[in-house]
Design a protein around this motif. Structure first.
Motif, PDB file in Angstrom:
ATOM      1  N   ASP A  39     -54.542  17.512  10.476  1.00 16.31           N
ATOM      2  CA  ASP A  39     -53.693  16.907  11.501  1.00 16.31           C
ATOM      3  C   ASP A  39     -54.370  15.687  12.098  1.00 16.31           C
ATOM      4  O   ASP A  39     -54.274  15.399  13.280  1.00 16.31           O
ATOM      5  N   ALA A  40     -55.046  14.933  11.227  1.00 16.90           N
ATOM      6  CA  ALA A  40     -55.712  13.717  11.680  1.00 16.90           C
ATOM      7  C   ALA A  40     -54.738  12.572  11.837  1.00 16.90           C
ATOM      8  O   ALA A  40     -55.107  11.484  12.242  1.00 16.90           O
ATOM      9  N   ARG A  41     -53.495  12.793  11.512  1.00 19.17           N
ATOM     10  CA  ARG A  41     -52.465  11.778  11.736  1.00 19.17           C
ATOM     11  C   ARG A  41     -51.170  12.515  12.041  1.00 19.17           C
ATOM     12  O   ARG A  41     -51.017  13.688  11.674  1.00 19.17           O
ATOM     13  N   PRO A  42     -50.214  11.885  12.708  1.00 16.69           N
ATOM     14  CA  PRO A  42     -48.961  12.569  13.008  1.00 16.69           C
ATOM     15  C   PRO A  42     -48.294  13.057  11.732  1.00 16.69           C
ATOM     16  O   PRO A  42     -48.355  12.413  10.688  1.00 16.69           O
ATOM     17  N   ALA A  43     -47.638  14.221  11.836  1.00 17.20           N
ATOM     18  CA  ALA A  43     -47.066  14.842  10.641  1.00 17.20           C
ATOM     19  C   ALA A  43     -45.772  14.172  10.179  1.00 17.20           C
ATOM     20  O   ALA A  43     -45.397  14.287   9.029  1.00 17.20           O
ATOM     21  N   THR A  44     -45.068  13.479  11.077  1.00 16.39           N
ATOM     22  CA  THR A  44     -43.787  12.903  10.719  1.00 16.39           C
ATOM     23  C   THR A  44     -43.743  11.418  11.052  1.00 16.39           C
ATOM     24  O   THR A  44     -44.491  10.921  11.891  1.00 16.39           O
ATOM     25  N   GLN A  45     -42.833  10.726  10.392  1.00 20.25           N
ATOM     26  CA  GLN A  45     -42.639   9.305  10.660  1.00 20.25           C
ATOM     27  C   GLN A  45     -42.169   9.085  12.094  1.00 20.25           C
ATOM     28  O   GLN A  45     -42.512   8.091  12.721  1.00 20.25           O
ATOM     29  N   ARG A  46     -41.375  10.020  12.628  1.00 21.13           N
ATOM     30  CA  ARG A  46     -40.884   9.893  13.987  1.00 21.13           C
ATOM     31  C   ARG A  46     -42.036   9.925  14.985  1.00 21.13           C
ATOM     32  O   ARG A  46     -42.072   9.154  15.952  1.00 21.13           O
ATOM     33  N   GLN A  47     -43.010  10.819  14.765  1.00 18.65           N
ATOM     34  CA  GLN A  47     -44.171  10.892  15.651  1.00 18.65           C
ATOM     35  C   GLN A  47     -44.975   9.598  15.603  1.00 18.65           C
ATOM     36  O   GLN A  47     -45.463   9.113  16.616  1.00 18.65           O
ATOM     37  N   LYS A  48     -45.127   9.049  14.394  1.00 20.26           N
ATOM     38  CA  LYS A  48     -45.836   7.781  14.258  1.00 20.26           C
ATOM     39  C   LYS A  48     -45.116   6.680  15.038  1.00 20.26           C
ATOM     40  O   LYS A  48     -45.754   5.870  15.724  1.00 20.26           O
ATOM     41  N   GLN A  49     -43.799   6.674  14.936  1.00 20.38           N
ATOM     42  CA  GLN A  49     -43.024   5.639  15.621  1.00 20.38           C
ATOM     43  C   GLN A  49     -43.166   5.764  17.138  1.00 20.38           C
ATOM     44  O   GLN A  49     -43.356   4.762  17.840  1.00 20.38           O
ATOM     45  N   LEU A  50     -43.111   6.994  17.662  1.00 20.99           N
ATOM     46  CA  LEU A  50     -43.235   7.207  19.102  1.00 20.99           C
ATOM     47  C   LEU A  50     -44.610   6.775  19.602  1.00 20.99           C
ATOM     48  O   LEU A  50     -44.731   6.158  20.662  1.00 20.99           O
ATOM     49  N   ALA A  51     -45.651   7.123  18.831  1.00 25.21           N
ATOM     50  CA  ALA A  51     -47.009   6.729  19.234  1.00 25.21           C
ATOM     51  C   ALA A  51     -47.145   5.213  19.254  1.00 25.21           C
ATOM     52  O   ALA A  51     -47.753   4.639  20.162  1.00 25.21           O
ATOM     53  N   ARG A  52     -46.574   4.555  18.255  1.00 26.34           N
ATOM     54  CA  ARG A  52     -46.633   3.092  18.188  1.00 26.34           C
ATOM     55  C   ARG A  52     -45.862   2.470  19.343  1.00 26.34           C
ATOM     56  O   ARG A  52     -46.322   1.498  19.963  1.00 26.34           O
ATOM     57  N   GLU A  53     -44.688   3.020  19.677  1.00 30.79           N
ATOM     58  CA  GLU A  53     -43.886   2.481  20.778  1.00 30.79           C
ATOM     59  C   GLU A  53     -44.614   2.620  22.112  1.00 30.79           C
ATOM     60  O   GLU A  53     -44.552   1.725  22.960  1.00 30.79           O
ATOM     61  N   ARG A  54     -45.312   3.751  22.307  1.00 30.36           N
ATOM     62  CA  ARG A  54     -46.062   3.938  23.559  1.00 30.36           C
ATOM     63  C   ARG A  54     -47.184   2.913  23.679  1.00 30.36           C
ATOM     64  O   ARG A  54     -47.433   2.375  24.762  1.00 30.36           O
ATOM     65  N   ARG A  55     -47.856   2.645  22.560  1.00 34.95           N
ATOM     66  CA  ARG A  55     -48.939   1.660  22.611  1.00 34.95           C
ATOM     67  C   ARG A  55     -48.399   0.281  22.926  1.00 34.95           C
ATOM     68  O   ARG A  55     -48.944  -0.444  23.756  1.00 34.95           O
ATOM     69  N   GLU A  56     -47.304  -0.087  22.248  1.00 34.31           N
ATOM     70  CA  GLU A  56     -46.740  -1.423  22.433  1.00 34.31           C
ATOM     71  C   GLU A  56     -46.181  -1.610  23.836  1.00 34.31           C
ATOM     72  O   GLU A  56     -46.191  -2.719  24.377  1.00 34.31           O
ATOM     73  N   ALA A  57     -45.683  -0.519  24.443  1.00 30.56           N
ATOM     74  CA  ALA A  57     -45.102  -0.608  25.783  1.00 30.56           C
ATOM     75  C   ALA A  57     -46.161  -0.468  26.872  1.00 30.56           C
ATOM     76  O   ALA A  57     -45.843  -0.556  28.060  1.00 30.56           O
ATOM     77  N   GLY A  58     -47.391  -0.253  26.475  1.00 34.96           N
ATOM     78  CA  GLY A  58     -48.462  -0.089  27.451  1.00 34.96           C
ATOM     79  C   GLY A  58     -48.343   1.185  28.257  1.00 34.96           C
ATOM     80  O   GLY A  58     -48.791   1.256  29.401  1.00 34.96           O
ATOM     81  N   GLU A  59     -47.735   2.221  27.665  1.00 39.82           N
ATOM     82  CA  GLU A  59     -47.508   3.476  28.385  1.00 39.82           C
ATOM     83  C   GLU A  59     -48.631   4.488  28.182  1.00 39.82           C
ATOM     84  O   GLU A  59     -48.554   5.604  28.681  1.00 39.82           O
ATOM     85  N   GLU A  60     -49.660   4.130  27.462  1.00 35.09           N
ATOM     86  CA  GLU A  60     -50.754   5.070  27.252  1.00 35.09           C
ATOM     87  C   GLU A  60     -51.513   5.288  28.556  1.00 35.09           C
ATOM     88  O   GLU A  60     -51.686   4.366  29.365  1.00 35.09           O
ATOM     89  N   THR A  61     -51.988   6.503  28.771  1.00 34.12           N
ATOM     90  CA  THR A  61     -52.746   6.813  29.982  1.00 34.12           C
ATOM     91  C   THR A  61     -54.128   6.168  29.903  1.00 34.12           C
ATOM     92  O   THR A  61     -54.583   5.733  28.840  1.00 34.12           O
ATOM     93  N   GLY A  62     -54.784   6.135  31.065  1.00 33.20           N
ATOM     94  CA  GLY A  62     -56.140   5.591  31.086  1.00 33.20           C
ATOM     95  C   GLY A  62     -57.078   6.375  30.195  1.00 33.20           C
ATOM     96  O   GLY A  62     -57.985   5.805  29.575  1.00 33.20           O
ATOM     97  N   GLY A  63     -56.852   7.698  30.116  1.00 40.16           N
ATOM     98  CA  GLY A  63     -57.695   8.525  29.265  1.00 40.16           C
ATOM     99  C   GLY A  63     -57.573   8.171  27.800  1.00 40.16           C
ATOM    100  O   GLY A  63     -58.569   8.117  27.078  1.00 40.16           O
ATOM    101  N   VAL A  64     -56.347   7.908  27.351  1.00 38.24           N
ATOM    102  CA  VAL A  64     -56.136   7.535  25.947  1.00 38.24           C
ATOM    103  C   VAL A  64     -56.777   6.184  25.657  1.00 38.24           C
ATOM    104  O   VAL A  64     -57.399   5.988  24.601  1.00 38.24           O
ATOM    105  N   LYS A  65     -56.638   5.252  26.601  1.00 35.40           N
ATOM    106  CA  LYS A  65     -57.276   3.942  26.415  1.00 35.40           C
ATOM    107  C   LYS A  65     -58.792   4.089  26.356  1.00 35.40           C
ATOM    108  O   LYS A  65     -59.464   3.428  25.547  1.00 35.40           O
ATOM    109  N   ASP A  66     -59.339   4.966  27.200  1.00 35.61           N
ATOM    110  CA  ASP A  66     -60.786   5.205  27.164  1.00 35.61           C
ATOM    111  C   ASP A  66     -61.199   5.868  25.854  1.00 35.61           C
ATOM    112  O   ASP A  66     -62.278   5.585  25.324  1.00 35.61           O
ATOM    113  N   ALA A  67     -60.342   6.757  25.361  1.00 40.31           N
ATOM    114  CA  ALA A  67     -60.636   7.403  24.079  1.00 40.31           C
ATOM    115  C   ALA A  67     -60.724   6.367  22.966  1.00 40.31           C
ATOM    116  O   ALA A  67     -61.587   6.439  22.082  1.00 40.31           O
ATOM    117  N   ARG A  68     -59.836   5.367  23.034  1.00 41.68           N
ATOM    118  CA  ARG A  68     -59.878   4.311  22.023  1.00 41.68           C
ATOM    119  C   ARG A  68     -61.149   3.464  22.195  1.00 41.68           C
ATOM    120  O   ARG A  68     -61.699   2.957  21.211  1.00 41.68           O
TER     121      ARG A  68
END
Length: 223
Positions: free
Chosen positions: A86-115
């Motif tokens: 499970d090192a990557r999302p299992a479905t294309q829909r999950q990948k799309q949602l993760a990408r949309e959150r990043r592009e919209a700047g909706e990631e939490t501070g914790g996720v940004k710190d993780a990156r």
């Protein structure tokens, strides 16, 4: 081998094997009579993989079917490892949602710190890797508790994890065939993780006793 031997060697009951056959998780065996078939080593490997994913990792049968289908289609060791762990999302829909959150700047501070931690370690990971989200949630919780533990505090742990991952991936060496590769990935990601956690707990108990003078546990005799 007959279905009875397949059941004995795999540890999966005959009714369950028949269910997996009907549901398409197991391919049909080679028919030898109207209601009989022979099964090979690939069936045994696939069945052991299913048993581990369902029984140990607690995945629903539908998710296991999706994973097995992706494994069969991929055939690439890195991709197989990513699917099983499970090192990557299992479905294309999950990948799309993760990408949309990043592009919209909706990631939490914790996720940004993780990156930030991932970048500092120089790790090459998929942008939608679920582990980044999990690490981000932990960092958010640490921040909410005013723990003073940020992503930089976790770098020594990250370096230890980096060393352990080298040992993990070496377990994949020597495997041949898609299902054997998947088996090794399950071994590393599902079966060894509890062992690592148990050894960490044992080491913590030892260090606590040494640092804080715990002495022998209640009910134990002096050596």
């Amino acid at each position: 081998m007959k279905i009875s031997e397949l059941s004995r060697r795999s540890g999966v009951s005959i009714p369950t094997i028949k269910y997996y056959l009907r549901d398409g998780l197991l391919p049909p065996g080679q028919a030898t009579a109207a209601n009989q078939a022979d099964y090979g080593e690939e069936h045994l490997r696939r069945l052991r993989l299913i048993r581990t994913l369902v029984g140990v990792r607690r995945l629903p049968v539908g998710a296991v079917k999706e994973i097995l289908g992706a494994i069969t289609e991929e055939g690439d060791l890195h991709q197989i490892f990513g699917i099983v762990t499970d090192a990557r999302p299992a479905t294309q829909r999950q990948k799309q949602l993760a990408r949309e959150r990043r592009e919209a700047g909706e990631e939490t501070g914790g996720v940004k710190d993780a990156r930030e931690l991932v970048a500092e370690m120089g790790w090459e990971v998929h942008p939608g890797t679920a582990a980044v989200q999990s690490l981000g949630e932990v960092l958010d919780a640490l921040s909410d508790m005013d723990s003073g533990i940020g992503w930089r505090s976790l770098l020594p742990y990250a370096r230890l994890a980096d060393h352990i991952s080298e040992l993990d991936v070496r377990q994949m060496e020597g495997a041949s065939g898609v299902l054997e590769l998947a088996e090794r990935a399950v071994l590393v990601s599902v079966l060894l993780e509890p062992a690592l956690l148990a050894m960490r707990r044992l080491a913590q108990e030892d260090k606590s006793a040494r640092l804080f003078g715990g002495g022998p546990c209640e009910g134990e005799e002096e050596a």
